[in-house]
Design a protein around this motif. Structure first.
Motif, PDB file in Angstrom:
ATOM      1  N   GLY A 295     -68.077  73.658  23.822  1.00  0.00           N
ATOM      2  CA  GLY A 295     -69.293  73.599  23.448  1.00  0.00           C
ATOM      3  C   GLY A 295     -70.001  72.154  22.999  1.00  0.00           C
ATOM      4  N   ILE A 296     -69.073  71.109  23.033  1.00  0.00           N
ATOM      5  CA  ILE A 296     -69.692  69.956  22.655  1.00  0.00           C
ATOM      6  C   ILE A 296     -70.636  69.146  23.234  1.00  0.00           C
ATOM      7  CG2 ILE A 296     -68.043  68.525  24.118  1.00  0.00           C
ATOM      8  CD1 ILE A 296     -67.326  66.695  21.578  1.00  0.00           C
ATOM      9  N   ALA A 297     -70.866  69.558  24.532  1.00  0.00           N
ATOM     10  CA  ALA A 297     -71.993  68.914  25.466  1.00  0.00           C
ATOM     11  C   ALA A 297     -72.903  69.826  26.177  1.00  0.00           C
ATOM     12  CB  ALA A 297     -71.069  67.783  26.219  1.00  0.00           C
ATOM     13  N   GLY A 298     -73.091  71.062  25.944  1.00  0.00           N
ATOM     14  CA  GLY A 298     -73.962  71.691  26.399  1.00  0.00           C
ATOM     15  C   GLY A 298     -73.871  71.854  27.817  1.00  0.00           C
ATOM     16  N   GLY A 299     -72.615  71.787  28.337  1.00  0.00           N
ATOM     17  CA  GLY A 299     -72.365  72.164  29.896  1.00  0.00           C
ATOM     18  C   GLY A 299     -71.675  71.066  30.638  1.00  0.00           C
ATOM     19  N   LEU A 300     -71.803  69.669  30.225  1.00  0.00           N
ATOM     20  CA  LEU A 300     -71.286  68.626  30.714  1.00  0.00           C
ATOM     21  C   LEU A 300     -69.986  68.414  30.559  1.00  0.00           C
ATOM     22  CD1 LEU A 300     -74.511  68.128  30.872  1.00  0.00           C
ATOM     23  CD2 LEU A 300     -74.140  65.849  31.294  1.00  0.00           C
ATOM     24  N   PRO A 301     -69.126  67.919  31.190  1.00  0.00           N
ATOM     25  CA  PRO A 301     -67.638  67.869  30.815  1.00  0.00           C
ATOM     26  C   PRO A 301     -67.437  66.749  29.991  1.00  0.00           C
ATOM     27  CG  PRO A 301     -67.854  67.005  33.096  1.00  0.00           C
ATOM     28  CD  PRO A 301     -69.025  67.454  32.580  1.00  0.00           C
ATOM     29  N   LEU A 302     -66.875  66.870  28.436  1.00  0.00           N
ATOM     30  CA  LEU A 302     -66.524  66.169  27.546  1.00  0.00           C
ATOM     31  C   LEU A 302     -65.642  66.962  26.715  1.00  0.00           C
ATOM     32  CD1 LEU A 302     -67.289  63.400  26.574  1.00  0.00           C
ATOM     33  CD2 LEU A 302     -68.821  64.390  24.879  1.00  0.00           C
TER      34      LEU A 302
END
Length: 450
Positions: A295-302
């Motif tokens: 959930g950290i980045a709205g769908g981007l890998p992080l």
């Protein structure tokens, strides 16, 4: 209700115009089968063209209600305005330099936010990575560097990833471990406080499970050999198990008393998912290290490991990192995601989702004996399905049949659990209450047919 953060052009409604999957999805599935490795599964083979708020639109024009959030990733929706705005601006400036070569402010800003948001008021530092498994693996590296010890303790029903080390940390064999060994050594598994299935009942579970776990660590491993104890404050893939009250504080105290690094794996439960920024806050747990991703980045890998500065600094310079870790576009998306969570008070929204879901599911349980247990917090809710409420024999067939029935009606749901008998619900925190209730109507209808 239109999505509160982006994607307002996407109507927030369920629309089923073809069979699911439809003809265009089936064509794409044939192309996929020809070129994508068979080991990469799909819960529901409908091919997405747009998503946002509480819906996913497929190539056939169907609009599905989303109770999965890409496995707890798109908590702010799949096209949140702040995420799109910030990531787009960063994309136009530069996509990559490698933070270990020439750094950039976005990475530092994300670490500053993590220091503010994670539990505890001690000095904190972070390192950023690409995936949850990478974060957990690096937490182990950091704990070993700090303690100069090697053993790692994990728990029954835990899930921590698909790399070699994190497969060793994961409890469930199929589909995660089968045929992929040998696994990393010095990993030890102990009991967890699974209240619904505890032999002496949920009221005794917390202290008894903690005593059992601590005894096993002491007798079988030796506390002085343990570098880290790793647990999900709400166990995800293992069945959305909330450890019975009192269990986590006892494990934390044991870790603190014995110089063991306590690691909270908040990859699925973090960032407002349970109605708090992090699930470990529920019992006032302050972890030494906390791993985050999803959930950290709205769908981007992080992903990130955040923790006590002195522990995080134990690894030598150059010992942590990776080419893409803390990618600048993903960092921008994370800042947009955190902005959205604050602005829309998504902790409050998660609590409201829990109130609606548990109320409706409890009414269903009264009518349907197949629902043995309802559990979870916030927008991380599950039902455990059984053949007989007296024996609690797991009913994986019912879970599969229910999921299939929901999918055919245009509702994306996921299963989980060590026994494959848990239906889990992870709606985006920005979902409209009308869609939430419509999804629950579909579940109720599917239960009646079952």
């Amino acid at each position: 209700m239109t999505e509160l953060s982006g994607g307002p052009s996407l109507p927030q409604e369920r629309r089923v115009v073809t069979a699911i999957p439809g003809p265009k999805s089936q064509e794409l599935q044939a192309r996929r089968s020809a070129t994508v490795a068979g080991g990469v599964g799909s819960t529901l083979p409908v091919f997405t063209v747009r998503a946002g708020g509480g819906v996913i639109e497929d190539v056939d024009g169907n609009s599905l209600i989303d109770f999965g959030s890409g496995i707890a990733v798109t908590s702010v929706g799949s096209s949140a305005e702040a995420v799109v705005r910030r990531a787009s601006a960063q994309l136009a400036n530069f996509t990559h330099t490698c933070f270990m070569v020439t750094p950039y402010e976005g990475y530092v800003e994300v670490c500053e936010e993590l220091a503010k948001l994670t539990p505890g008021d001690h000095a904190k530092k972070s390192a950023l990575f690409n995936s949850g498994a990478e974060a957990v693996e690096n937490a182990v590296k950091i704990a070993r560097a700090y303690t100069k010890r090697t053993a790692v303790v994990v728990f029954d029903h835990g899930y921590h990833g698909r790399t070699n080390l994190t497969m060793a940390l994961t409890a469930k064999n199929m589909p995660y471990k089968q045929g992929f060994g040998p696994f990393a050594p010095e990993v030890y598994r102990v009991p967890v406080a699974y209240g619904y299935r505890w032999p002496t009942g949920p009221e005794n579970c917390g202290p008894e499970a903690a005593a059992q776990a601590i005894e096993q660590i002491t007798k079988q491993i030796g506390a002085e050999n343990v570098a880290a104890i790793i647990i999900e404050p709400v166990l995800g893939e293992g069945g959305f198990i909330e450890p019975a009250k009192g269990f986590l504080p006892e494990i934390v105290k044991f870790a603190n008393d014995n110089g063991i690094v306590f690691v909270a794996d908040e990859i699925q439960s973090g960032f407002c998912r349970t109605g708090q920024w992090f699930a470990c806050e529920d019992e006032g747990i302050v972890p030494d290290l906390i791993t985050t991703a999803k959930g950290i980045a709205g769908g981007l890998p992080l992903a990130a490991v955040t923790g006590r500065a002195e522990i995080m600094d134990a690894a030598h310079a150059g010992g942590l990192g990776g080419t893409y870790g803390g990618n600048p576009v993903a960092c921008a998306a994370a800042l947009g995601s955190i902005e959205t969570m604050r602005e829309l008070d998504l902790n409050a929204k998660a609590k409201r989702i829990e109130e609606v879901m548990k109320g409706r599911l409890s009414a269903m349980q009264e009518k349907h004996d197949v629902i043995g247990d309802i559990r979870g917090r916030g927008a991380m809710i599950a039902i455990e399905l059984v053949k007989d409420p007296a024996t609690k024999e797991p009913n994986a067939e019912a879970a599969g049949a229910l999921a299939k029935a929901c999918h055919s009606e245009g509702l994306v749901v996921l299963t989980c659990g060590t026994y494959g008998n848990v239906l889990r619900f992870l709606p985006p925190l920005v979902i409209g209450e009308d869609l939430l209730n419509e999804g629950l109507d579909i579940i109720e209808g599917a239960l009646a047919k079952l």
